[in-house]
Design a protein around this motif. Structure first.
Motif, PDB file in Angstrom:
ATOM      1  N   VAL A   6     -12.397  -9.743  -0.399  1.00  0.00           N
ATOM      2  CA  VAL A   6     -11.711  -9.373   0.836  1.00  0.00           C
ATOM      3  C   VAL A   6     -11.532 -10.613   1.714  1.00  0.00           C
ATOM      4  N   VAL A   7     -10.331 -10.780   2.263  1.00  0.00           N
ATOM      5  CA  VAL A   7     -10.046 -11.893   3.166  1.00  0.00           C
ATOM      6  C   VAL A   7      -9.796 -11.336   4.564  1.00  0.00           C
ATOM      7  N   PHE A   8     -10.625 -11.748   5.513  1.00  0.00           N
ATOM      8  CA  PHE A   8     -10.460 -11.398   6.921  1.00  0.00           C
ATOM      9  C   PHE A   8      -9.900 -12.602   7.672  1.00  0.00           C
ATOM     10  N   ALA A  64     -18.881  -7.522  13.717  1.00  0.00           N
ATOM     11  CA  ALA A  64     -18.731  -6.281  14.490  1.00  0.00           C
ATOM     12  C   ALA A  64     -17.308  -5.747  14.465  1.00  0.00           C
ATOM     13  N   ILE A  65     -16.313  -6.634  14.467  1.00  0.00           N
ATOM     14  CA  ILE A  65     -14.923  -6.180  14.443  1.00  0.00           C
ATOM     15  C   ILE A  65     -14.475  -5.919  13.015  1.00  0.00           C
ATOM     16  N   ALA A  66     -14.875  -6.779  12.097  1.00  0.00           N
ATOM     17  CA  ALA A  66     -14.495  -6.607  10.688  1.00  0.00           C
ATOM     18  C   ALA A  66     -14.928  -5.251  10.156  1.00  0.00           C
ATOM     19  N   ARG A  67     -16.020  -4.736  10.672  1.00  0.00           N
ATOM     20  CA  ARG A  67     -16.531  -3.448  10.222  1.00  0.00           C
ATOM     21  C   ARG A  67     -15.496  -2.336  10.387  1.00  0.00           C
ATOM     22  N   PHE A  68     -14.568  -2.488  11.366  1.00  0.00           N
ATOM     23  CA  PHE A  68     -13.578  -1.448  11.633  1.00  0.00           C
ATOM     24  C   PHE A  68     -12.209  -1.738  11.011  1.00  0.00           C
ATOM     25  N   SER A  69     -12.099  -2.772  10.189  1.00  0.00           N
ATOM     26  CA  SER A  69     -10.823  -3.096   9.560  1.00  0.00           C
ATOM     27  C   SER A  69     -10.439  -2.009   8.561  1.00  0.00           C
ATOM     28  N   PRO A  70      -9.135  -1.834   8.290  1.00  0.00           N
ATOM     29  CA  PRO A  70      -8.710  -0.816   7.316  1.00  0.00           C
ATOM     30  C   PRO A  70      -9.378  -0.974   5.955  1.00  0.00           C
ATOM     31  N   MET A  71      -9.474  -2.212   5.464  1.00  0.00           N
ATOM     32  CA  MET A  71     -10.080  -2.427   4.155  1.00  0.00           C
ATOM     33  C   MET A  71     -11.543  -2.017   4.139  1.00  0.00           C
ATOM     34  N   MET A  72     -12.269  -2.256   5.229  1.00  0.00           N
ATOM     35  CA  MET A  72     -13.687  -1.904   5.249  1.00  0.00           C
ATOM     36  C   MET A  72     -13.897  -0.400   5.183  1.00  0.00           C
ATOM     37  N   GLN A  73     -12.959   0.365   5.711  1.00  0.00           N
ATOM     38  CA  GLN A  73     -13.089   1.820   5.594  1.00  0.00           C
ATOM     39  C   GLN A  73     -13.045   2.222   4.119  1.00  0.00           C
ATOM     40  N   SER A  74     -12.173   1.542   3.362  1.00  0.00           N
ATOM     41  CA  SER A  74     -12.085   1.812   1.922  1.00  0.00           C
ATOM     42  C   SER A  74     -13.319   1.293   1.188  1.00  0.00           C
ATOM     43  N   VAL A  75     -13.837   0.148   1.625  1.00  0.00           N
ATOM     44  CA  VAL A  75     -15.034  -0.415   0.989  1.00  0.00           C
ATOM     45  C   VAL A  75     -16.232   0.508   1.198  1.00  0.00           C
ATOM     46  N   ILE A  94     -21.484  -8.139   8.015  1.00  0.00           N
ATOM     47  CA  ILE A  94     -20.549  -7.006   8.054  1.00  0.00           C
ATOM     48  C   ILE A  94     -21.181  -5.772   7.429  1.00  0.00           C
ATOM     49  N   LEU A  95     -21.900  -5.937   6.326  1.00  0.00           N
ATOM     50  CA  LEU A  95     -22.554  -4.806   5.672  1.00  0.00           C
ATOM     51  C   LEU A  95     -23.590  -4.158   6.581  1.00  0.00           C
ATOM     52  N   CYS A  96     -24.321  -4.971   7.340  1.00  0.00           N
ATOM     53  CA  CYS A  96     -25.303  -4.421   8.277  1.00  0.00           C
ATOM     54  C   CYS A  96     -24.604  -3.730   9.449  1.00  0.00           C
ATOM     55  N   GLU A  97     -23.532  -4.328   9.941  1.00  0.00           N
ATOM     56  CA  GLU A  97     -22.775  -3.708  11.035  1.00  0.00           C
ATOM     57  C   GLU A  97     -22.169  -2.375  10.606  1.00  0.00           C
ATOM     58  N   SER A  98     -21.767  -2.274   9.343  1.00  0.00           N
ATOM     59  CA  SER A  98     -21.110  -1.065   8.856  1.00  0.00           C
ATOM     60  C   SER A  98     -22.101   0.039   8.492  1.00  0.00           C
ATOM     61  N   GLY A  99     -23.388  -0.292   8.451  1.00  0.00           N
ATOM     62  CA  GLY A  99     -24.395   0.690   8.089  1.00  0.00           C
ATOM     63  C   GLY A  99     -24.615   0.818   6.593  1.00  0.00           C
ATOM     64  N   LEU A 100     -23.927   0.006   5.791  1.00  0.00           N
ATOM     65  CA  LEU A 100     -24.147   0.046   4.349  1.00  0.00           C
ATOM     66  C   LEU A 100     -25.493  -0.573   3.975  1.00  0.00           C
ATOM     67  N   LEU A 101     -25.996  -1.454   4.831  1.00  0.00           N
ATOM     68  CA  LEU A 101     -27.325  -2.019   4.664  1.00  0.00           C
ATOM     69  C   LEU A 101     -28.079  -1.912   5.988  1.00  0.00           C
ATOM     70  N   PRO A 102     -29.393  -1.721   5.946  1.00  0.00           N
ATOM     71  CA  PRO A 102     -30.167  -1.599   7.176  1.00  0.00           C
ATOM     72  C   PRO A 102     -30.483  -2.953   7.795  1.00  0.00           C
ATOM     73  N   GLY A 103     -30.853  -2.938   9.062  1.00  0.00           N
ATOM     74  CA  GLY A 103     -31.262  -4.159   9.727  1.00  0.00           C
ATOM     75  C   GLY A 103     -30.118  -4.868  10.418  1.00  0.00           C
ATOM     76  N   VAL A 104     -30.401  -6.078  10.876  1.00  0.00           N
ATOM     77  CA  VAL A 104     -29.422  -6.852  11.644  1.00  0.00           C
ATOM     78  C   VAL A 104     -29.675  -8.338  11.403  1.00  0.00           C
ATOM     79  N   LEU A 105     -28.636  -9.152  11.565  1.00  0.00           N
ATOM     80  CA  LEU A 105     -28.775 -10.608  11.472  1.00  0.00           C
ATOM     81  C   LEU A 105     -28.680 -11.195  12.875  1.00  0.00           C
ATOM     82  N   LEU A 106     -29.743 -11.877  13.303  1.00  0.00           N
ATOM     83  CA  LEU A 106     -29.833 -12.431  14.637  1.00  0.00           C
ATOM     84  C   LEU A 106     -29.644 -13.951  14.619  1.00  0.00           C
ATOM     85  N   ARG A 107     -29.521 -14.512  15.825  1.00  0.00           N
ATOM     86  CA  ARG A 107     -29.407 -15.958  15.963  1.00  0.00           C
ATOM     87  C   ARG A 107     -30.610 -16.636  15.323  1.00  0.00           C
ATOM     88  N   ASN A 108     -30.380 -17.739  14.628  1.00  0.00           N
ATOM     89  CA  ASN A 108     -31.469 -18.481  14.000  1.00  0.00           C
ATOM     90  C   ASN A 108     -32.571 -18.787  15.009  1.00  0.00           C
TER      91      ASN A 108
END
Length: 223
Positions: A6-8, A64-75, A94-108
């Motif tokens: 997928v290309v965003f 956070a925005i990519a999670r709502f793209s048309p392609m992500m709905q299909s993914v 993106i996977l964490c934002e979409s709920g497909l994986l648990p948890g979150v990625l924070l600033r280093n």
């Protein structure tokens, strides 16, 4: 096995992934645009890849925005039907934002972008073999609450942990402060995978590093 990449807007590792899969690993690859929705050419034996980069400029939050793209709905639908999905770096976010994986990625933890080779190992393996692959991220510190971490451990969903070159899991070998040295996880069904390191940047002898092949072999049986 086919791979869809997928290309965003803001993706900058899509070409790396396509090059690695097509030329190094000899796999069939189809490029997918974020505004499209059609995944009918893929079966659940195939894999959709969300590459690294800065999707939609990382505005609001990474992914956070990519999670709502048309392609992500299909993914999301594809994954829920058992199709394989791999997210690398921004793709993991993106996977964490979409709920497909648990948890979150924070600033280093050091509040700085990190770009270097690191070592990681298979979390479930008794082997101490360390895999050398690059990381390149500013928000790669995986975090989850205690309940989620307990479930990840219980269901063996932690697939990679940061380690030193000898396979020892240490504080010093953690490049971003990720909790429990977590470099990559999967869902309970084991068809959705996310990680911060970039295996696609370590599959060519031209780069003097082919350790990334071990990751693709571990996850998909290809090398």
């Amino acid at each position: 096995m086919k791979f869809g990449v997928v290309v965003f807007p803001g993706s900058n590792c899509d070409r790396d992934m396509i090059e690695s899969l097509q030329n190094d690993l000899k796999q069939e690859v189809i490029q997918l645009w974020h505004k499209d929705k059609d995944l009918s050419m893929f079966t659940t034996d195939d894999c959709i890849v969300l590459p690294g980069g800065f999707s939609y400029g990382d505005y609001l939050r990474c992914g956070a925005i990519a999670r709502f793209s048309p392609m992500m709905q299909s993914v999301i639908e594809f994954a829920n039907k058992g199709g394989k999905v791999l997210g690398i770096c921004n793709g993991f976010q993106i996977l964490c934002e979409s709920g497909l994986l648990p948890g979150v990625l924070l600033r280093n933890s050091q509040q700085q972008f990190v770009c270097k080779n690191i070592f990681m190992k298979e979390a479930a393996s008794e082997s101490c073999e360390a895999i050398k692959v690059p990381v390149a991220h500013g928000e790669g510190r995986y975090f989850a609450n205690d309940k989620t971490l307990e479930e990840l451990e219980m269901h063996r969903q932690i697939i990679y942990r940061y380690c030193d070159e000898n396979g020892n899991i240490t504080h010093e070998s953690n490049p971003n402060g990720a909790i429990h040295n977590i470099a990559g996880i999967c869902n309970k069904e084991r068809n959705v995978y996310g990680m911060m390191p970039h295996p696609e940047r370590a599959t060519s002898n031209i780069l003097s590093n082919e350790d990334g092949r071990k990751i693709f072999n571990h996850l998909f049986g290809i090398n």
